[in-house]
Design a protein around this motif. Structure first.
Motif, short mmCIF file in Angstrom:
data_model
loop_
_atom_site.label_atom_id
_atom_site.label_comp_id
_atom_site.label_asym_id
_atom_site.label_seq_id
_atom_site.Cartn_x
_atom_site.Cartn_y
_atom_site.Cartn_z
N ALA A 145 0.83 -1.20 -0.04
CA ALA A 145 -0.08 0.04 0.14
C ALA A 145 0.92 1.11 0.14
O ALA A 145 0.57 2.30 -0.74
CB ALA A 145 -0.87 0.20 1.17
N GLY A 146 1.86 1.36 0.48
CA GLY A 146 2.71 2.49 0.92
C GLY A 146 3.44 2.69 -0.41
O GLY A 146 4.37 3.80 -0.55
N PHE A 147 3.48 1.78 -1.47
CA PHE A 147 4.07 2.13 -2.76
C PHE A 147 3.26 2.56 -3.74
O PHE A 147 3.71 3.12 -4.82
CB PHE A 147 4.80 0.97 -3.22
N TYR A 148 1.96 2.87 -3.29
CA TYR A 148 0.99 3.55 -4.30
C TYR A 148 0.50 4.97 -3.99
O TYR A 148 0.34 5.26 -2.72
CB TYR A 148 -0.17 2.65 -4.45
N CYS A 149 0.55 5.67 -4.83
CA CYS A 149 -0.02 7.01 -4.35
C CYS A 149 -1.57 6.96 -4.48
O CYS A 149 -2.07 6.62 -5.64
CB CYS A 149 0.46 8.32 -5.62
N PRO A 150 -2.46 7.20 -3.68
CA PRO A 150 -3.75 7.20 -3.45
C PRO A 150 -4.80 7.99 -4.38
O PRO A 150 -5.68 7.61 -4.82
CB PRO A 150 -4.31 7.22 -2.15
N SER A 151 -3.90 8.99 -4.71
CA SER A 151 -4.63 9.92 -5.86
C SER A 151 -4.63 9.61 -7.32
O SER A 151 -5.38 9.75 -8.05
CB SER A 151 -3.90 11.35 -5.91
N ARG A 152 -3.62 8.49 -7.34
CA ARG A 152 -3.58 7.87 -8.66
C ARG A 152 -4.45 6.51 -8.59
O ARG A 152 -4.97 6.08 -9.63
CB ARG A 152 -2.14 7.52 -9.14
N ARG A 153 -3.86 5.52 -7.82
CA ARG A 153 -4.35 4.20 -7.91
C ARG A 153 -3.93 3.54 -6.55
O ARG A 153 -3.65 4.04 -5.60
CB ARG A 153 -3.72 3.50 -8.99
N SER A 154 -4.70 2.28 -6.44
CA SER A 154 -4.53 1.58 -5.13
C SER A 154 -3.87 0.30 -5.40
O SER A 154 -3.69 -0.73 -4.73
CB SER A 154 -5.85 1.39 -4.30
N GLY A 155 -3.81 0.02 -6.82
CA GLY A 155 -3.16 -1.24 -7.43
C GLY A 155 -3.21 -1.26 -9.06
O GLY A 155 -3.21 -0.14 -9.60
N ILE A 156 -2.95 -2.24 -9.50
CA ILE A 156 -2.71 -2.22 -10.91
C ILE A 156 -4.05 -2.13 -11.77
O ILE A 156 -5.02 -2.68 -11.57
CB ILE A 156 -2.02 -3.54 -11.55
N ARG A 157 -4.30 -1.14 -12.53
CA ARG A 157 -5.39 -0.85 -13.41
C ARG A 157 -5.30 -1.40 -14.64
O ARG A 157 -4.87 -0.76 -15.71
CB ARG A 157 -5.59 0.71 -13.37
N VAL A 158 -5.91 -2.37 -14.78
CA VAL A 158 -6.07 -3.08 -16.05
C VAL A 158 -6.79 -2.23 -17.25
O VAL A 158 -6.18 -2.43 -18.43
CB VAL A 158 -6.71 -4.54 -16.06
N GLY A 159 -7.52 -1.52 -16.84
CA GLY A 159 -8.58 -0.71 -17.57
C GLY A 159 -7.73 0.59 -18.24
O GLY A 159 -7.85 0.79 -19.29
N ASN A 160 -6.36 0.91 -17.57
CA ASN A 160 -5.33 1.76 -18.01
C ASN A 160 -4.13 1.01 -18.67
O ASN A 160 -3.35 1.67 -18.78
CB ASN A 160 -4.99 2.68 -16.81
N ASP A 161 -4.04 -0.27 -18.85
CA ASP A 161 -3.09 -1.14 -19.23
C ASP A 161 -1.93 -0.90 -18.40
O ASP A 161 -0.67 -1.25 -18.95
CB ASP A 161 -2.80 -0.49 -20.56
N ASP A 162 -1.93 -0.75 -17.05
CA ASP A 162 -1.04 -0.66 -16.30
C ASP A 162 0.00 -2.08 -16.28
O ASP A 162 1.09 -2.17 -16.02
CB ASP A 162 -1.34 -0.62 -14.97
N HIS A 163 -0.68 -3.01 -16.37
CA HIS A 163 -0.23 -4.51 -16.54
C HIS A 163 0.70 -4.52 -17.62
O HIS A 163 1.93 -5.38 -17.51
CB HIS A 163 -1.29 -5.75 -16.53
N LEU A 164 0.76 -3.92 -18.81
CA LEU A 164 1.59 -3.82 -19.73
C LEU A 164 2.91 -3.41 -19.46
O LEU A 164 3.91 -3.49 -20.31
CB LEU A 164 0.95 -3.22 -21.22
N ASN A 165 2.85 -2.52 -18.38
CA ASN A 165 4.28 -1.95 -17.94
C ASN A 165 4.87 -2.89 -16.80
O ASN A 165 6.04 -2.43 -16.38
CB ASN A 165 3.91 -0.69 -17.33
N LEU A 166 4.45 -4.08 -16.53
CA LEU A 166 5.21 -4.95 -15.59
C LEU A 166 5.88 -5.84 -16.32
O LEU A 166 5.86 -6.05 -17.66
CB LEU A 166 4.12 -5.49 -14.87
#
Length: 346
Positions: free
Chosen positions: A142-163
């Motif tokens: 949790a402490g590695f995520y900014c709550p203004s942006r996200r709380s986890g990987i956002r598949v709808g934003n294709d975050d997983h493609l950056n992993l």
């Protein structure tokens, strides 16, 4: 004598009156909603600043215990040039054996015991790389995520493609360490390793005054004593952008608009530079849609923790006009040109 009965009919709201009441309620909601949203964002900003404070404190504790800050990455794979290490390629390699001595891990793994995540740190298999520790590397901290942006990987934003593995659904980070006012990574898709943003190596010095390095370097460990421009005037960690290439773009254009993501993997996923105009044609500053630069989801700027552990909000309008500007200088630690937050226009 009979008396007329009192009428049992009770007058209700007329349609017009009902519509007026609904309109008033709608107006009140419209007035209150921005205030509620503002209060929520204020709470998120406080939480984000606290995340960075905890990360900075962990780094300072690590330095106190080990007489050095952690290296930017634990990596041995590299191109032919000096320091052209490729943590992304090393982290995602499959079938790694202990004798290979391949890791590809980041500095964030090393500070886990200092942020109460010792269970992950203790379970990590040091005889293999990030993909070899996939179950642990996908852990959302949790402490590695900014709550203004996200709380986890956002598949709808294709975050997983950056992993490192697009099938993963966790293990992201919104924070990174500062490498200085340097060219940190290769952006050309035609690079001999490919478009994985390997470290630039010889790009660590380029035209300009003084030494340009920051606290994080590819495989070098920096001590607090080496920070000669002042602990309160040198950026330690801060928020990073999370970018995806524009539709239809290819090659270097797409590569420069692509972030990597993940707290466990070394490299661009959790490092940034404060440079302007280096060989990658970095536009400089914050939120500039260039993969090497920091950025946030907060309006007007982003949070940064300095080497003394203090957390500051730096405006996205800070002077970043060239590589000797205020923001650029805040990233380098021993160039002899002291820049201060008082000059940053916050």
């Amino acid at each position: 004598m009979s008396h007329p009965r009192a009428s049992s009919h009770r007058r209700g709201f007329s349609l017009v009156e009902l519509l007026v009441v609904i309109a008033i309620i709608a107006v009140l909601i419209g007035m209150l909603l921005p205030a509620v949203q503002s209060a929520r964002e204020s709470a998120r900003r406080i939480s984000c600043a606290n995340n960075l404070r905890q990360i900075a404190t962990a780094l300072l504790q690590f330095e106190s215990s080990n007489s050095r800050f952690p290296k930017a990455a634990d990596v041995t794979d590299k191109d032919t040039c000096a320091d052209c290490y490729d943590p992304w390629g090393e982290a995602r390699r499959t079938g790694v054996a202990p004798s290979d001595k391949k890791r590809g891990t980041s500095w964030m793994l090393e500070i886990l015991p200092h942020i109460e995540e010792n269970s992950i740190y203790s379970a990590w298999n040091r005889e293999t790389n990030v993909v070899g520790n996939a179950a642990l590397a996908q852990t959302d901290i949790a402490g590695f995520y900014c709550p203004s942006r996200r709380s986890g990987i956002r598949v709808g934003n294709d975050d997983h493609l950056n992993l490192v593995d697009s099938s993963w659904r966790g293990g992201g980070t919104d924070y990174g360490g500062c490498m200085g006012r340097v060219q940190g990574f290769v952006s050309s898709a035609a690079d001999t390793i490919d478009a994985r943003h390997r470290f630039a190596g010889t790009g660590f010095t380029f035209a300009g005054s003084g030494r340009h390095e920051g606290i994080f370097r590819p495989t070098a460990a920096i001590t607090a004593a080496a920070i000669q421009d002042g602990m309160s005037n040198t950026i330690l960690v801060g928020e990073v952008q999370r970018l995806r290439p524009l539709s239809g773009t290819t090659g270097t254009v797409a590569d420069e608009r692509t972030s990597q993501d993940g707290w466990a993997v070394g490299g661009n996923a959790n490092l940034f530079v404060t440079a302007t105009g280096n060989p990658n044609h970095n536009p400089g500053g914050l939120n500039n849609l260039f993969f090497e630069s920091p950025g946030s989801e907060h309006v007007g700027g982003g949070f940064f923790a300095m080497a003394d552990g203090s957390v500051q909000f730096i405006s996205e309008f800070v002077d970043a006009s060239d590589n000797n500007s205020v923001f650029a200088l805040l990233g380098s630690m021993s160039d002899g040109f002291v820049s201060s937050l008082a000059l940053a226009g916050n």
